[in-house]
Design an enzyme around this catalytic site. Sequence first.
Site, PDB file in Angstrom:
ATOM      1  N   VAL A 295       8.207   7.581  45.801  1.00 12.55           N
ATOM      2  CA  VAL A 295       6.393   9.268  46.764  1.00 12.55           C
ATOM      3  C   VAL A 295       5.195   8.802  45.309  1.00 12.55           C
ATOM      4  O   VAL A 295       4.377   8.187  45.678  1.00 12.55           O
ATOM      5  CB  VAL A 295       6.818  10.458  46.554  1.00 12.55           C
ATOM      6  CG1 VAL A 295       5.683  11.447  47.173  1.00 12.55           C
ATOM      7  CG2 VAL A 295       7.914  10.466  47.459  1.00 12.55           C
TER       8      VAL A 295
ATOM      9  N   THR B 112       9.021  17.675  46.691  1.00 15.05           N
ATOM     10  CA  THR B 112       9.054  18.670  47.349  1.00 15.05           C
ATOM     11  C   THR B 112       9.743  20.140  46.668  1.00 15.05           C
ATOM     12  O   THR B 112      10.587  20.184  46.324  1.00 15.05           O
ATOM     13  CB  THR B 112      10.781  17.660  48.052  1.00 15.05           C
ATOM     14  OG1 THR B 112      10.581  17.019  49.251  1.00 15.05           O
ATOM     15  CG2 THR B 112      11.559  19.249  49.330  1.00 15.05           C
TER      16      THR B 112
ATOM     17  N   ARG C 257       9.530   7.275  53.992  1.00 16.19           N
ATOM     18  CA  ARG C 257      10.568   6.465  54.051  1.00 16.19           C
ATOM     19  C   ARG C 257      11.140   5.644  52.672  1.00 16.19           C
ATOM     20  O   ARG C 257       9.900   4.716  52.894  1.00 16.19           O
ATOM     21  CB  ARG C 257      11.572   5.982  55.226  1.00 16.19           C
ATOM     22  CG  ARG C 257      11.714   7.433  56.191  1.00 16.19           C
ATOM     23  CD  ARG C 257      11.604   6.275  57.645  1.00 16.19           C
ATOM     24  NE  ARG C 257      10.493   5.568  58.024  1.00 16.19           N
ATOM     25  CZ  ARG C 257       9.876   4.346  59.261  1.00 16.19           C
ATOM     26  NH1 ARG C 257      10.957   4.835  60.148  1.00 16.19           N
ATOM     27  NH2 ARG C 257       8.852   5.112  60.009  1.00 16.19           N
TER      28      ARG C 257
ATOM     29  N   ASN D  96      12.864  16.779  57.523  1.00 13.89           N
ATOM     30  CA  ASN D  96      14.124  17.152  57.035  1.00 13.89           C
ATOM     31  C   ASN D  96      15.515  17.171  57.825  1.00 13.89           C
ATOM     32  O   ASN D  96      16.183  16.552  57.586  1.00 13.89           O
ATOM     33  CB  ASN D  96      13.952  16.696  55.048  1.00 13.89           C
ATOM     34  CG  ASN D  96      13.187  15.451  55.593  1.00 13.89           C
ATOM     35  OD1 ASN D  96      12.690  14.817  55.598  1.00 13.89           O
ATOM     36  ND2 ASN D  96      13.275  15.442  53.647  1.00 13.89           N
TER      37      ASN D  96
ATOM     38  N   LEU E 180      18.616   9.037  66.573  1.00 10.55           N
ATOM     39  CA  LEU E 180      20.272   8.826  67.298  1.00 10.55           C
ATOM     40  C   LEU E 180      21.223   7.737  67.376  1.00 10.55           C
ATOM     41  O   LEU E 180      21.749   7.553  68.461  1.00 10.55           O
ATOM     42  CB  LEU E 180      19.095   8.443  68.218  1.00 10.55           C
ATOM     43  CG  LEU E 180      18.954   9.813  69.379  1.00 10.55           C
ATOM     44  CD1 LEU E 180      18.614   9.855  70.823  1.00 10.55           C
ATOM     45  CD2 LEU E 180      19.582  11.065  69.235  1.00 10.55           C
TER      46      LEU E 180
ATOM     47  N   GLY F  53      22.774   9.445  53.570  1.00 16.47           N
ATOM     48  CA  GLY F  53      22.817   9.808  52.466  1.00 16.47           C
ATOM     49  C   GLY F  53      21.370   9.165  51.662  1.00 16.47           C
ATOM     50  O   GLY F  53      20.285  10.023  52.465  1.00 16.47           O
TER      51      GLY F  53
ATOM     52  N   CYS G  10      16.858  12.475  49.495  1.00 15.94           N
ATOM     53  CA  CYS G  10      15.954  13.226  49.930  1.00 15.94           C
ATOM     54  C   CYS G  10      16.508  14.305  51.485  1.00 15.94           C
ATOM     55  O   CYS G  10      17.052  15.528  50.985  1.00 15.94           O
ATOM     56  CB  CYS G  10      14.965  12.798  51.369  1.00 15.94           C
ATOM     57  SG  CYS G  10      14.045  11.784  49.881  1.00 15.94           S
TER      58      CYS G  10
ATOM     59  N   LYS H 180      19.834  16.738  49.787  1.00 16.30           N
ATOM     60  CA  LYS H 180      19.071  17.598  48.588  1.00 16.30           C
ATOM     61  C   LYS H 180      18.358  18.570  49.330  1.00 16.30           C
ATOM     62  O   LYS H 180      18.494  20.271  48.926  1.00 16.30           O
ATOM     63  CB  LYS H 180      17.869  16.817  47.731  1.00 16.30           C
ATOM     64  CG  LYS H 180      16.777  17.747  46.893  1.00 16.30           C
ATOM     65  CD  LYS H 180      16.319  16.696  45.751  1.00 16.30           C
ATOM     66  CE  LYS H 180      15.329  16.276  46.758  1.00 16.30           C
ATOM     67  NZ  LYS H 180      14.134  16.587  46.653  1.00 16.30           N
TER      68      LYS H 180
ATOM     69  N   LYS I 119      20.576   2.683  52.557  1.00 19.70           N
ATOM     70  CA  LYS I 119      20.308   2.114  53.684  1.00 19.70           C
ATOM     71  C   LYS I 119      19.530   0.796  53.365  1.00 19.70           C
ATOM     72  O   LYS I 119      19.050   0.578  51.932  1.00 19.70           O
ATOM     73  CB  LYS I 119      19.009   2.989  54.537  1.00 19.70           C
ATOM     74  CG  LYS I 119      18.029   3.538  53.217  1.00 19.70           C
ATOM     75  CD  LYS I 119      16.783   3.651  54.233  1.00 19.70           C
ATOM     76  CE  LYS I 119      15.655   3.710  53.046  1.00 19.70           C
ATOM     77  NZ  LYS I 119      14.194   4.561  54.670  1.00 19.70           N
TER      78      LYS I 119
HETATM   79  C1  UGA Z   1      13.527  10.829  54.679  1.00 17.23           C
HETATM   80  C2  UGA Z   1      12.968  10.767  55.583  1.00 17.23           C
HETATM   81  O1  UGA Z   1      12.775  10.485  56.948  1.00 17.23           O
HETATM   82  C3  UGA Z   1      11.419  11.226  55.234  1.00 17.23           C
HETATM   83  O2  UGA Z   1      10.456  11.263  56.271  1.00 17.23           O
HETATM   84  C4  UGA Z   1      11.225  11.272  53.340  1.00 17.23           C
HETATM   85  O3  UGA Z   1       9.862  11.904  53.221  1.00 17.23           O
HETATM   86  C5  UGA Z   1      11.845  11.399  52.561  1.00 17.23           C
HETATM   87  O4  UGA Z   1      13.227  11.105  53.474  1.00 17.23           O
HETATM   88  C6  UGA Z   1      11.818  12.357  51.738  1.00 17.23           C
HETATM   89  O5  UGA Z   1      12.276  13.686  52.193  1.00 17.23           O
HETATM   90  O6  UGA Z   1      11.082  12.148  51.289  1.00 17.23           O
HETATM   91  P1  UGA Z   1      15.111   8.412  53.871  1.00 17.23           P
HETATM   92  O7  UGA Z   1      15.805   9.371  52.525  1.00 17.23           O
HETATM   93  O8  UGA Z   1      14.230   7.028  52.833  1.00 17.23           O
HETATM   94  O9  UGA Z   1      13.251   9.160  54.457  1.00 17.23           O
HETATM   95  O10 UGA Z   1      15.027   7.845  55.130  1.00 17.23           O
HETATM   96  P2  UGA Z   1      15.567   8.048  55.862  1.00 17.23           P
HETATM   97  O11 UGA Z   1      15.129   6.089  56.516  1.00 17.23           O
HETATM   98  O12 UGA Z   1      14.811   9.350  56.409  1.00 17.23           O
HETATM   99  O13 UGA Z   1      17.446   7.524  56.274  1.00 17.23           O
HETATM  100  C7  UGA Z   1      18.419   8.294  55.492  1.00 17.23           C
HETATM  101  C8  UGA Z   1      19.361   8.712  55.958  1.00 17.23           C
HETATM  102  O14 UGA Z   1      19.853   8.513  57.247  1.00 17.23           O
HETATM  103  C9  UGA Z   1      20.541   7.005  55.772  1.00 17.23           C
HETATM  104  O15 UGA Z   1      21.153   7.273  55.132  1.00 17.23           O
HETATM  105  C10 UGA Z   1      20.718   6.438  56.688  1.00 17.23           C
HETATM  106  O16 UGA Z   1      21.664   5.688  56.748  1.00 17.23           O
HETATM  107  C11 UGA Z   1      20.738   7.709  57.943  1.00 17.23           C
HETATM  108  N1  UGA Z   1      20.245   7.372  59.780  1.00 17.23           N
HETATM  109  C12 UGA Z   1      18.334   7.372  60.049  1.00 17.23           C
HETATM  110  C13 UGA Z   1      21.500   8.140  60.443  1.00 17.23           C
HETATM  111  O17 UGA Z   1      22.326   7.673  60.184  1.00 17.23           O
HETATM  112  N2  UGA Z   1      20.932   7.409  61.382  1.00 17.23           N
HETATM  113  C14 UGA Z   1      20.030   7.168  62.322  1.00 17.23           C
HETATM  114  O18 UGA Z   1      19.302   7.419  63.287  1.00 17.23           O
HETATM  115  C15 UGA Z   1      18.272   7.131  61.309  1.00 17.23           C
END
Ligand code: UGA
Length: 439
Positions: A11, A121, A154, A208, A250, A257, A260, A263, A320
């Site tokens: 961040v 956060t 993200r 979140n 979706l 995982g 963010c 937690k 991811k």
């Molecule tokens: C997340 C939020 O999306 C951000 O907006 C936020 O700023 C950030 O946390 C934070 O609090 O700092 P991030 O953890 O980088 O971002 O990753 P995401 O892209 O949101 O994915 C999170 C997890 O959800 C991953 O493990 C991903 O595989 C999973 N996911 C995401 C799914 O299983 N299905 C989906 O449709 C989307």
Amino acid sequence: MRIAVIGTGYVGLSTGVCLAEIGHHVTCIDTSEEKIKLLLGGESPIYEPGLEKLIIKNMDEKRLRFTTSHQTGLEKAEVIIVAVGTPQQSNGEADLSYLVQAILDAAPYMEEGSIVVIKSTVPVGTNEKVKGILDHFGPKGGSPSVVSNPEFLRQGSAVLDTLQPDRIVIGSENQNAASIIKKMYTPLNAPVVVTDARSAEMIKYASNAFLATKISFINSIGNLCEAVGANIEDVSKGMGFDQRIGAAFLQSGIGYGGSCFPKDVSALVAIAKEYSVPFSMIEETMMINNRQKQLLVQKAQNRLGSLKDKKIAVLGFAFKPETDDMREAPSITIIHSLLTEGAMVVGYDPVATLNAMKIFGEQIIYAASVEEALQEADAVFLVTEWKEIKQLVLSEAVSHMKEPIVFDGRNCFSEEAVRSCEEIEYYPIGKPAIIIRKS
Ligand code: UGA
């Protein structure tokens, strides 16, 4: 504007670099000499597409500096952005010790009338606590104002998310400070929500937790689809066109995982408990996610029986794609379960292998390529949907295996790609399995 950013994690670094990119003069401060040394050499300590290029560009254009010294970094800073970690404690609450330490370290060098922006956060009420600390330890002439400005970027698309945010949230009791921070972001041309600090802090947790709940919901629908013989991808598509639902987040898989969602969901549960407000839905979000991480191992046991001495290839360690981060990655739960069951694990990830080595040590084998991981494997788990993995020619990939058994935790392949194989057992998420035997 002269800005200091404290903390060069995902961040802090992305924010600092992007604020320099839109014309501000930014100094990033971190207590880690190792990180600052790398950054001064134009190298990013984290893997984030596009970040390193912007670091070098803005350093060359003299808008971006790095230092371990608070005194140097805070000199003439009008705005001080705090973006240090707030990890989860064993009781689920956020640990604020890094934040408090960062404020105490910086307080003696803050200019009168400066603005402290809390980007980390933090639980509701923390901005008020920070104000209290600054009133005591800050500059004597006039303690800095405090503004809550949560971050929504993200990992893996941090630069893009910072330069093109969906919204900017600014929370403060001081209207003048809020309008200066609003002005700081003017070049981004994004919608701005100005509110009080407590609401801004809550917007972050609520966002979140909502996204995490959306994922747990669709994962439960996916499991139901598998049971009733429906197809989760078509179901998600059919739901996503409804503008009230939206197509994003979706995608059914093996659980969320990262640093963010797990937690922040735990922290929200802790906040609800602290205020005695029932919020069992969010606890269920967490439980569904923990179960979802076990799905591939259960499917493998259903198909193969005991996993003892079975060679299982695991493709993807990162939580991811486009990141080397493995915090709370489903791969950790999966690999530990496989090892407990006595399986031999061979893993591959295009960028996260060094981080995986810190977690699994010599308990697993690290392959240098997908092909190497698949050699003579009894089954493969697709865990992270890296482009390299999605672009595999499936028929060729499975030809290296002892048995062409694929457990796809991210639905990486189309039915057509699977059906082009001469022989395969393909078990996706939320869709019927496809089994093709050699005739
Ligand atoms: C997340 C939020 O999306 C951000 O907006 C936020 O700023 C950030 O946390 C934070 O609090 O700092 P991030 O953890 O980088 O971002 O990753 P995401 O892209 O949101 O994915 C999170 C997890 O959800 C991953 O493990 C991903 O595989 C999973 N996911 C995401 C799914 O299983 N299905 C989906 O449709 C989307």
